[in-house]
Design a protein around this motif. Structure first.
Motif, PDB file in Angstrom:
ATOM      1  N   TRP A 119      -3.400  -2.507  -9.711  1.00  0.00           N
ATOM      2  CA  TRP A 119      -3.077  -1.198  -9.508  1.00  0.00           C
ATOM      3  C   TRP A 119      -4.479  -0.318  -8.980  1.00  0.00           C
ATOM      4  N   CYS A 120      -4.497  -0.042  -7.881  1.00  0.00           N
ATOM      5  CA  CYS A 120      -5.725   0.400  -7.231  1.00  0.00           C
ATOM      6  C   CYS A 120      -5.782   1.754  -6.697  1.00  0.00           C
ATOM      7  N   PRO A 121      -6.109   3.014  -7.258  1.00  0.00           N
ATOM      8  CA  PRO A 121      -5.837   4.034  -6.745  1.00  0.00           C
ATOM      9  C   PRO A 121      -6.739   4.325  -5.325  1.00  0.00           C
ATOM     10  N   ILE A 166      -3.161   0.792  -3.596  1.00  0.00           N
ATOM     11  CA  ILE A 166      -2.519  -0.545  -3.220  1.00  0.00           C
ATOM     12  C   ILE A 166      -1.979  -0.875  -4.721  1.00  0.00           C
ATOM     13  N   VAL A 167      -0.929  -1.582  -4.621  1.00  0.00           N
ATOM     14  CA  VAL A 167      -0.323  -2.104  -5.890  1.00  0.00           C
ATOM     15  C   VAL A 167       0.324  -3.251  -5.591  1.00  0.00           C
ATOM     16  N   GLY A 168       0.091  -4.317  -6.494  1.00  0.00           N
ATOM     17  CA  GLY A 168       0.722  -5.793  -6.487  1.00  0.00           C
ATOM     18  C   GLY A 168       1.937  -5.766  -7.570  1.00  0.00           C
ATOM     19  N   LEU A 169       3.053  -5.618  -7.154  1.00  0.00           N
ATOM     20  CA  LEU A 169       4.172  -6.090  -8.024  1.00  0.00           C
ATOM     21  C   LEU A 169       4.408  -7.495  -8.646  1.00  0.00           C
ATOM     22  N   ILE A 207       0.839  -1.247   0.126  1.00  0.00           N
ATOM     23  CA  ILE A 207       0.000  -0.128   0.010  1.00  0.00           C
ATOM     24  C   ILE A 207       0.725   1.484   0.043  1.00  0.00           C
ATOM     25  N   VAL A 208       0.562   2.183  -0.834  1.00  0.00           N
ATOM     26  CA  VAL A 208       1.404   3.440  -1.004  1.00  0.00           C
ATOM     27  C   VAL A 208       0.678   4.715  -0.802  1.00  0.00           C
ATOM     28  N   ASP A 209       1.248   5.755  -0.543  1.00  0.00           N
ATOM     29  CA  ASP A 209       0.777   7.216  -0.558  1.00  0.00           C
ATOM     30  C   ASP A 209       0.935   7.691  -1.962  1.00  0.00           C
ATOM     31  N   TRP A 210      -0.247   7.732  -2.487  1.00  0.00           N
ATOM     32  CA  TRP A 210      -0.305   7.816  -3.909  1.00  0.00           C
ATOM     33  C   TRP A 210       0.189   8.986  -4.423  1.00  0.00           C
ATOM     34  N   PRO A 211      -0.155  10.430  -3.885  1.00  0.00           N
ATOM     35  CA  PRO A 211       0.829  11.364  -4.238  1.00  0.00           C
ATOM     36  C   PRO A 211       2.182  11.437  -4.152  1.00  0.00           C
ATOM     37  N   ARG A 212       2.781  10.550  -3.405  1.00  0.00           N
ATOM     38  CA  ARG A 212       4.063  10.542  -3.106  1.00  0.00           C
ATOM     39  C   ARG A 212       4.647   9.730  -4.352  1.00  0.00           C
ATOM     40  N   VAL A 213       4.052   8.641  -4.832  1.00  0.00           N
ATOM     41  CA  VAL A 213       4.565   8.008  -5.890  1.00  0.00           C
ATOM     42  C   VAL A 213       4.342   8.834  -7.415  1.00  0.00           C
TER      43      VAL A 213
END
Length: 199
Positions: free
Chosen positions: A129-131, A194-197, A9-15
């Motif tokens: 890839w889930c914003p 959320i991202v799944g690499l 899970i990621v901070d979307w604006p940061r990425v």
């Protein structure tokens, strides 16, 4: 072992503040850097502790050994049992499962997923890839479904159980859904994506 997946899970604006061509490297560092463990039986959250690295968390789904195969098999099991699930529960789990691992809603039901037209705009090799705006909807489906998980036991046992394979028991299916519920709930709480690499 074939295709693997690392769930982050990621901070979307940061990425998205990083140039498009650099995002994959950033995500790989999040998945395989400080928070990574090569323990195949790891389960749960790993969080970075370095200053300035508080923009992601990694989640290891139980009993998957990092493989994407359980996602395929969970979708296969759902496909075999869904016609025997109470309609209201089936509707929310169709959407929840399709958004995360099933990808069969239109093929199986003729209905379209809420996210069937989404396109990843990041230059990265992703299986998921889930914003954040998608996450909030997926989390709402989970909240509707979770009180009814036990009602899936009988249809799973009668129509989907297959000993000796991935996601072969109701318990493993329920654990798999619950792990994804934990991921979407935490991502929603933080207003992250959320991202799944692929790995």
């Amino acid at each position: 072992m074939g295709v693997g997946i690392e769930v982050v899970i990621v901070d979307w604006p940061r990425v998205e503040s990083v140039p498009v061509d650099d995002r994959e490297e950033l995500l790989i560092e999040a998945a395989f850097g400080e928070a990574y463990s090569d323990d195949l039986f790891e389960h749960g959250w790993s969080w970075p502790v370095q200053p300035g690295a508080d923009w992601y968390g990694r989640y290891a789904l139980r009993n998957t050994l990092g493989s994407y195969k359980p996602h395929f098999w969970a979708g296969h099991r759902w496909d075999h049992m869904r016609d025997f699930v109470e309609p209201q529960v089936r509707e929310v789990l169709d959407q929840f499962n399709d958004a995360l691992f099933w990808h069969g809603l239109e093929d199986t039901t003729g209905a379209r997923s809420a996210f069937s037209e989404r396109t990843c705009t990041w230059n990265a090799d992703l299986l998921l890839w889930c914003p954040p705006d998608h996450v909030s909807l997926i989390a709402s489906w989970w909240r509707q479904a979770v009180p009814h998980l036990e009602s899936l036991r009988e249809p799973f046992t009668r129509h989907a159980a297959d000993p000796g394979r991935w996601i072969s028991t109701f318990e493993s299916f329920a654990d798999f859904l619950t792990d994804w519920g934990e991921v979407v709930t935490e991502a929603e709480r933080r207003a992250w994506g959320i991202v799944g690499l692929r790995c």
